[in-house]
Design an enzyme around this catalytic site. Structure first.
Site, PDB file in Angstrom:
ATOM      1  N   TYR A   1       0.844  -1.203   0.000  1.00 30.91           N
ATOM      2  CA  TYR A   1       0.000   0.000   0.000  1.00 30.91           C
ATOM      3  C   TYR A   1       0.879   1.253   0.000  1.00 30.91           C
ATOM      4  O   TYR A   1       0.639   2.189  -0.780  1.00 30.91           O
ATOM      5  CB  TYR A   1      -0.921  -0.032   1.220  1.00 30.91           C
ATOM      6  CG  TYR A   1      -1.825   1.174   1.378  1.00 30.91           C
ATOM      7  CD1 TYR A   1      -2.956   1.345   0.581  1.00 30.91           C
ATOM      8  CD2 TYR A   1      -1.562   2.143   2.351  1.00 30.91           C
ATOM      9  CE1 TYR A   1      -3.802   2.444   0.747  1.00 30.91           C
ATOM     10  CE2 TYR A   1      -2.392   3.240   2.521  1.00 30.91           C
ATOM     11  CZ  TYR A   1      -3.511   3.386   1.721  1.00 30.91           C
ATOM     12  OH  TYR A   1      -4.336   4.485   1.881  1.00 30.91           O
TER      13      TYR A   1
ATOM     14  N   LYS B   1       0.930   4.043  -2.961  1.00 30.01           N
ATOM     15  CA  LYS B   1       0.636   5.457  -2.699  1.00 30.01           C
ATOM     16  C   LYS B   1       1.844   6.337  -2.998  1.00 30.01           C
ATOM     17  O   LYS B   1       1.691   7.511  -3.358  1.00 30.01           O
ATOM     18  CB  LYS B   1       0.162   5.631  -1.248  1.00 30.01           C
ATOM     19  CG  LYS B   1      -1.205   5.012  -0.969  1.00 30.01           C
ATOM     20  CD  LYS B   1      -2.283   5.577  -1.887  1.00 30.01           C
ATOM     21  CE  LYS B   1      -3.694   5.225  -1.424  1.00 30.01           C
ATOM     22  NZ  LYS B   1      -4.725   5.692  -2.380  1.00 30.01           N
TER      23      LYS B   1
END
Ligand code: NAD
Length: 249
Positions: free
Chosen positions: A155, A159
């Protein structure tokens, strides 16, 4: 009314307590015609209706280029223009590096990063023809501090990729007057953690936040409004932290 007569697509805007839904409500309040785009058609339409009249709810998976093209064509049929895109759809997963399975890596990268690219690719030609627009991409404090909040390293990587993509698109499309900026929220009280964030961890996080509370979806929506509107007319390629001071750098 900061978005009078603007048309704004917000992806992932059907989650009941989500950032996308709060952003949709905020933009509608400021005069925008809002397109709620999410996986589930009924939920998207319900949420669009809840904003008042003149808004649109569409189903599309942001990892599906054809579905996105169909959705953008529907928006153009309905409104004839697209002024704002908020790349908000995102998913996360709380695992450590050695536990990341190939299929989880793929889905986390696909929704967060590929989805941002595909949506932007579909909307940018429209904005170029119109002579400008604003794209707001949801990154995360997790990209900046190397995780450690909730989402796993995949993640954080996705991002961080969103930040790189945002800056590169800002540079490439500045001459077309298309501004592209990123938001990096801290921990915001939504359903993205799926009930897996335990109270002890939550309190430890709150203790580390100078403003002494977790973020609310509206805190992020207001920052998105700033980036979407002409208030930020000379800003492109920026990363705007919405984290209560959790990371000051
Ligand atoms: P949420 O889970 O409440 O909402 C996410 C929405 O995205 C849901 O409506 C879901 O249906 C939709 N979605 C998921 N996959 C999709 C796909 N493939 N195509 C279309 N829609 C899809 O999440 P949230 O907390 O409101 O998060 C919104 C964004 O903000 C995400 O990108 C998230 O990574 C980012 N973010 C959230 C936090 C936080 O603490 N909540 C912090 C930093 C960044």
């Amino acid at each position: 009314m900061l978005l009078n007569d603007k048309v704004a697509i917000i992806t992932g805007a059907a989650s009941e307590r989500g950032i996308g839904r709060a952003t949709a409500a905020c933009f509608a309040h400021h005069g925008a015609r809002v397109v709620v785009l999410d996986l589930d058609e009924a939920a998207a339409q319900r949420n669009a209706l809840a904003l008042g009249s003149g808004h649109l709810g569409l189903a599309a998976n942001v990892t599906d280029a054809e579905a996105i093209q169909r959705a953008v064509a529907q928006v153009m049929n309905e409104y004839g223009r697209i002024d704002v895109l908020v790349n908000n759809a995102g998913i996360t997963q709380p695992v450590k590096t050695l536990e990341i399975a190939a299929e989880d890596y793929n889905r986390i990268l696909d929704v967060n990063l590929r989805g941002t690219l595909l949506m932007s690719q579909a909307v940018i030609p429209v904005m170029q023809r119109q002579g400008g627009g604003s794209i707001v991409c949801l990154s995360s404090v997790s990209a900046q501090r190397g995780g450690g909040i909730f989402g796993g390293p995949h993640y954080s990587a996705a991002k961080a990729g969103v930040l790189g993509l945002t800056k590169a698109m800002a540079r490439e499309f500045g001459p077309d007057q298309i501004r592209v900026n990123a938001l990096t929220p801290g921990l915001i009280q939504t359903d993205i953690t799926g009930g897996l964030l335990h109270d002890e961890r939550r309190h430890a996080i709150i203790d580390s936040i100078p403003l002494g509370r977790l973020g609310a979806a509206d805190d992020v929506a207001h920052a998105a409004l700033f980036l979407a509107s002409d208030l930020s007319s000379y800003l492109t390629g920026i990363t705007l932290d919405v984290n209560g001071g959790m990371l000051i750098h």
